[in-house]
Design a protein around this motif. Structure first.
Motif, short mmCIF file in Angstrom:
data_model
loop_
_atom_site.label_atom_id
_atom_site.label_comp_id
_atom_site.label_asym_id
_atom_site.label_seq_id
_atom_site.Cartn_x
_atom_site.Cartn_y
_atom_site.Cartn_z
N ILE A 133 15.46 -23.54 27.25
CA ILE A 133 15.50 -24.87 26.62
C ILE A 133 14.17 -25.16 25.93
CG2 ILE A 133 15.64 -27.34 27.10
CD1 ILE A 133 17.65 -26.63 29.33
N ASN A 185 25.77 -27.30 31.58
CA ASN A 185 25.20 -27.28 32.92
C ASN A 185 23.74 -27.72 32.86
OD1 ASN A 185 27.46 -25.94 34.46
ND2 ASN A 185 27.06 -24.36 32.90
N PRO A 186 23.50 -29.04 32.73
CA PRO A 186 22.12 -29.53 32.62
C PRO A 186 21.32 -29.23 33.89
CG PRO A 186 23.67 -31.36 32.84
CD PRO A 186 24.49 -30.12 32.66
N THR A 220 15.65 -20.48 32.89
CA THR A 220 16.49 -21.58 32.42
C THR A 220 15.65 -22.68 31.77
OG1 THR A 220 16.40 -22.49 34.67
CG2 THR A 220 18.35 -21.19 34.08
N ASN A 226 18.97 -30.43 26.73
CA ASN A 226 19.48 -30.31 28.09
C ASN A 226 20.68 -31.23 28.32
OD1 ASN A 226 19.34 -29.28 30.80
ND2 ASN A 226 18.45 -31.25 31.40
N LYS A 232 24.92 -20.89 25.29
CA LYS A 232 25.77 -21.77 26.10
C LYS A 232 25.93 -21.25 27.53
CE LYS A 232 28.49 -22.90 21.97
NZ LYS A 232 29.82 -22.72 21.30
N GLN A 292 22.91 -32.10 26.25
CA GLN A 292 24.10 -31.57 25.58
C GLN A 292 24.65 -30.32 26.24
OE1 GLN A 292 22.94 -31.01 21.51
NE2 GLN A 292 22.31 -33.14 21.23
N SER A 293 23.92 -29.79 27.24
CA SER A 293 24.32 -28.55 27.90
C SER A 293 25.50 -28.80 28.83
CB SER A 293 23.14 -27.98 28.69
OG SER A 293 23.54 -26.92 29.50
#
Length: 1014
Positions: free
Chosen positions: A297, A337-338, A293, A332, A277, A334-335
């Protein structure tokens, strides 16, 4: 259920086999090694990456390694798993691997556990490593390990992509962040003020950084600083730093040594669930700052695909790659910080997912194994917490990659073909590579090449040369060798070992036991070099590297260069016509110790060790060699007397060995050693203090014994003192060795003999000159010709000693039974005691005296992996300098740095640009006149001087008659005439250096001349 390999050597917990681990001990230290020796490690997943991690961890020497893998061997596993073969296909993967891993280190039990990974089972281990494990299982296991403070590492490789995650608990203590030796230096002054300013000796940089801590010793006037609690440093300049309030400590007088004190650092790690997270990254390549990053993903999206389909995406399958990218979009979204996803990158990860490459396993496996050692020991900074690595630049650009070209072939190479395609794989198999060196880097390189099938094609071949034989200390990191191989040639053993790993290499490897140098150009000649695809160095000395580099420039062959130093490693690509060569840049020379410091004014243990090393040669090697030359060379004395600088020392050494000090029994060797002790540690010090008393002052009124000069004290011999006795035992046995006498080790025997020896009291002499300054020329007491003649006359004639020969002691650091390191340790520490310098143990003394290069298998594995990633580019034929990367890594920090190679500098004559890769190529055995005319007519250059090696063939100032005589001679005739020996038949071309004037009459630099004469 578990199975364990038997026959393990067990010893006391605090016992470390220094003969095996010596090079690694210099990297990790004894404390870390002892911590490792009580650590049990679980490694899950035994494909290429898991096997690489296990290999490195077992070599390092943990308490035990347990393997867990419920899978069965598949043919594609052989792409990277070097401990599997065709006969293992279908067998349990862990069971097929365990016996071969267990052979690596008899001190480390290796077992297989094939049950469930329950909490009760995981509690048995200090470190758990997961490879090729689904994310859901990683999360489950990490929840258990995090709760129980078990160190956790998860790692995977997918084609040219790799990932690492660490969780070492909520309070992991790093005891030593860098592994570098604590900085130390001598103090010139300390101010008594609120921000106490410490000034170092002139020209002695302190090397400290803001936030470091120091303590002091030997300070006079501010004695409260001696042994004080570490004080925090604020750097104010290269020779000054502040240590806080010193206003109440009195006034500084003189002396003092500061020493850096390393402070522990506590790190709080987050669980994998929490870290996904809010991830923390260590960057493996700062040119790819946005990759971590994306790949965090991407790897999760790939895991989701496998969870759904039970398999990874097919190579270059667009539909599968699109599904992986859609998974990435969902993750992504659901992140918290997409990010903007890179579709091309995520799909490339999917395209390569079934790829399994040994070089990537080596890079990530070396890195992860070092993290395991950090987890066990607290030595060095761990990865905090995610690291991603890729080498997409290694993909071939010479051919298009399609699903058809990358489809599985049902062979051991499918993991390679999945990434590079069949066409490039064929290029790989037909490469003809030359590996120079079969030591640590050489073993790892051959393993990688064997797994890749390099050289296994109809036109391919591997050549490897190494003149060294295998020693016990090699076994800790040169993993192709076993204890039974000690004494055998490295090149032969290494070649046999990798042929067993991949039978396709049988009859495709040729091993040599020859040094690559000028004296073997008849072996490694034109035909050999011209037939190569490229060259890879695996050498441990600069001179050999430079020679191979020159050969590569001459034959225009690529060179891959690499080296390691403890946790540090570097790689360099040398590409014909594009980059500079290895020799284009040089490291600064090592700073030498001034002679006056060695002889009279040591202030560091390094000074006394070098002094002891010189004494060793001066007592046990040089004199014996002089005697042997005197006895075997009829004109030796006559020749020696013509060299006034060394004649006295040489003749005296022979006289001592054959007349005054020639022992007939071992008791006389003991007496000789006792007198040497008295001379070195009592008499010489007494003379020095006679010349310069402790209270002596210079002409300026300052104390003579100040700054770097430490006032010595005489040592009174005590046969009960272990250090005194160690010197006598080692010296007497080495002297006895010179004369072929049987030695003795029993200490009581020595004490008995020593009690009978009378040593007269020494009286200092007047008029003895002692060198004080480095540039001061102090003449030793001269010996006139008549004295030397008397010494020569007193020598027994060689004819009276037929067949007599002494045995010189050639320094050998790795034989613990030969008294060499024993002598140097005792001799150095006694001299250190003279000067109140802290003694060094045997291990440190061996390290400094033997100039040992610290080494560890983890760094070696990673560096060779990086080299192979560059080799892919060379075999593909890439020519752009930006396609290649030179690398520097430091696993202790950890740090990764990559840069483009430096381009070859350009020069110019007339309108023609040239680099070190260019030359004038001329065919035919021209006469000197024809060569001069050719340069004038074809290049508008006037040759003013012409040379070959050290022979001057032509110059504009040469006598006219000599010039006329030479003009009509062919180049070969001219060289043979001057050198008085024929050009060897293996020489096909002559290299000439030329000085020329251009069309304007100006002197200009031009390339060398290569004339093909045969």
């Amino acid at each position: 259920m578990s199975t364990t390999m038997e026959g393990i050597q067990q010893g006391p917990v605090d016992a470390i086999d220094e003969g095996l681990y010596s090079r690694q001990l210099y990297v990790l230290g004894k404390t870390a090694m002892l911590a490792m020796s009580v650590s049990n490690v679980l490694i899950v997943g035994l494909k290429g990456l898991g096997a690489e991690i296990a290999k490195n961890v077992i070599l390092a020497g943990v308490k035990s390694v347990t393997l867990h893998d419920r899978g069965h061997v598949e043919i594609t596993d052989l792409s990277s798993q070097f401990y599997l073969n065709h006969s293992d296909v279908g067998k349990p993967r862990a069971q097929a691997t365990v016996a071969r891993l267990a052979e690596l280190n008899s001190y480390v039990p290796v077992s297989v556990y094939d049950g469930d990974l329950t909490e009760a089972e995981l509690l048995k281990y200090q470190v758990v490593v997961l490879t090729d494990v689904p994310l859901a299982e990683q999360l489950r296991i990490n929840e258990i390990t995090h709760r129980n403070n078990i160190k956790f590492i998860a790692s995977d490789i997918r084609g040219l992509f790799g990932s690492v995650f660490n969780d070492f608990g909520e309070a992991f203590v790093v005891t030593d962040q860098t592994g570098e030796e604590p900085v130390s230096g001598m103090v010139a002054g300390i101010s008594a003020e609120e921000n106490g300013l410490v000034t170092c000796l002139e020209d002695h940089r302190h090397g400290l950084e803001d936030g470091d801590y120091v303590t002091f010793q030997e300070v006079q006037g501010m004695e409260a600083l001696n042994g004080c609690e570490p004080r925090k440093v604020s750097v104010s300049g290269p020779y000054t730093f502040k240590i806080g309030d010193t206003s109440n400590l009195g006034n500084y007088k003189t002396g003092g040594i500061f020493t850096q004190v390393k402070q522990p650092k506590t790190l709080k790690f987050h669980s994998l669930k929490d870290s996904l997270k809010a991830p923390e990254f260590v960057y493996s390549d700062f040119a790819k700052f946005d990759r971590p990053t994306q790949l965090l993903i991407g790897f999760q999206a790939l895991d989701a695909f496998k969870a759904k389909h039970s398999v990874l995406p097919l190579p270059r399958n667009e539909a599968h790659a699109t599904e992986v990218f859609n998974n990435a979009l969902a993750i992504n979204a659901q992140s918290a910080n997409p990010i903007d996803l890179d579709e091309k990158l995520i799909k490339e990860l999917a395209f390569q997912a079934r790829g399994d490459l040994t070089p990537m396993a080596a890079v990530i496996g070396g890195l992860v194994a070092q993290e395991v050692l950090k987890a066990c020991s607290g030595k060095f900074c761990p990865i905090y917490q995610h690291l991603f690595f890729d080498s997409l630049e290694s993909l071939p650009s010479s051919s298009a990659l399609t699903e058809q070209s990358c489809r599985p072939q049902g062979t051991r190479y499918d993991g390679i073909i999945a990434v590079f395609g069949y066409d490039f794989f064929t290029k790989l198999t037909n490469a003809r590579q030359f590996l120079v060196g079969a030591g640590a880097i050489g073993c790892e390189m051959l393993k990688n090449w064997a797994m890749l099938g390099l050289g296994s094609g109809p036109e391919g071949y591997i050549y490897v040369t190494d003149m060294d034989t295998i020693e016990k200390s090699n076994l800790n990191r040169q993993f192709l060798f076993r204890p039974k191989d000690v004494g055998r040639l490295k090149s032969e053993c290494a070649a046999s070992a990798v042929e067993a790993m991949n039978p396709d290499l049988r009859n495709k490897i040729k091993s040599f036991a020859d040094r690559v140098g000028p004296d073997t150009e008849n072996i490694f000649g034109d035909e050999f070099w011209e037939g190569l695809t490229g060259v890879t160095n695996a050498l441990d000395n600069v001179d050999a590297r430079k020679y191979v580099d020159r050969r590569c420039v001459y034959y225009r062959k690529s060179l891959l260069e690499s080296g390691t130093l403890g946790t540090k490693g570097n790689t360099q690509v040398v590409l014909p016509g594009v980059t500079e060569s290895y020799s284009s840049s040089n490291d600064p020379p090592e700073k030498s110790i001034p002679i006056c410091t060695l002889k009279n004014f040591p202030n560091q243990i390094e000074h006394t060790i070098q002094w002891a090393r010189d004494v060793f040669d001066g007592l046990f090697r040089g004199p014996a060699e002089n005697v042997n030359m005197y006895l075997t060379q009829p004109n030796f004395v006559t020749t020696t007397l013509k060299e006034p600088g060394s004649a006295k020392e040489t003749i005296e050494s022979i006289h001592h060995m054959l007349v005054t000090d020639r022992p007939k029994s071992f008791e006389q060797c003991v007496a000789w050693a006792r007198f040497k002790f008295q001379d070195y540690y009592h008499n010489q010090i007494a003379q020095l203090l006679y010349n310069f008393p402790v209270d002596a002052v210079t002409s300026t009124g300052t104390p003579f014994w100040s700054g770097p000069k430490r006032a010595p004290t005489k040592i009174v011999f005590d046969a009960e003192d272990p250090l005194h006795l160690d010197f006598i035992i080692a010296a007497a046995n080495l002297y006895a060795f010179n004369f072929g006498l049987k030695g003795e080790r029993d200490k009581k025997y020595f004490q008995t003999v020593l009690a009978t020896i009378h040593v007269p009291e020494f009286q200092p002499k007047t008029g003895v000159k002692i060198q004080v300054q480095e540039n001061e020329n102090v003449q030793t007491q001269s010996t006139d010709a008549s004295e030397l003649e008397d010494l020569v006359k007193a020598l027994p004639s060689p004819s009276s000693l037929p067949g007599y020969k002494l045995q010189p002691a050639d320094f050998e650091k790795d034989d613990d039974s030969n008294f060499h390191i024993d002598f140097i340790t005792a001799a150095s520490n006694l001299r250190a005691s003279n000067y109140n310098i802290a003694n060094a143990d045997r291990l440190k003394t061996k390290f400094i005296a033997g100039k040992i290069i610290p080494a560890i298998a983890t760094t070696t594995a990673l560096v060779t992996g990086l080299v192979c990633l560059e080799l892919f580019k060379i075999i593909d034929g890439k020519t752009k300098i930006e396609d290649y990367k030179n690398g520097f890594i430091n696993l202790a920090l950890p740090f990764f740095g990559f840069s483009e190679p430096i381009a070859a500098p350009k020069f110019k004559y007339h309108e023609t640009e040239w680099t070190l890769w260019d030359r004038f190529d001329i065919v035919g055995n021209l006469t000197l006149k024809q060569l001069i005319e050719k340069f004038k007519n074809d290049y508008e250059l006037e040759i003013t001087m012409l040379s070959s090696g050290v022979s001057m063939l032509y110059s504009f100032f040469m006598q006219k008659a000599k010039m006329q005589e030479r003009l009509n001679m062919t180049i070969i005739e001219l060289i043979e005439s001057i050198s008085k020996k024929p050009v060897p038949p293996h020489v096909k071309a002559i290299v000439l250096e030329v000085c020329v004037n251009d069309r304007t009459g100006e002197d200009v630099e031009v390339p060398y001349v290569r004339i093909v004469v045969r």
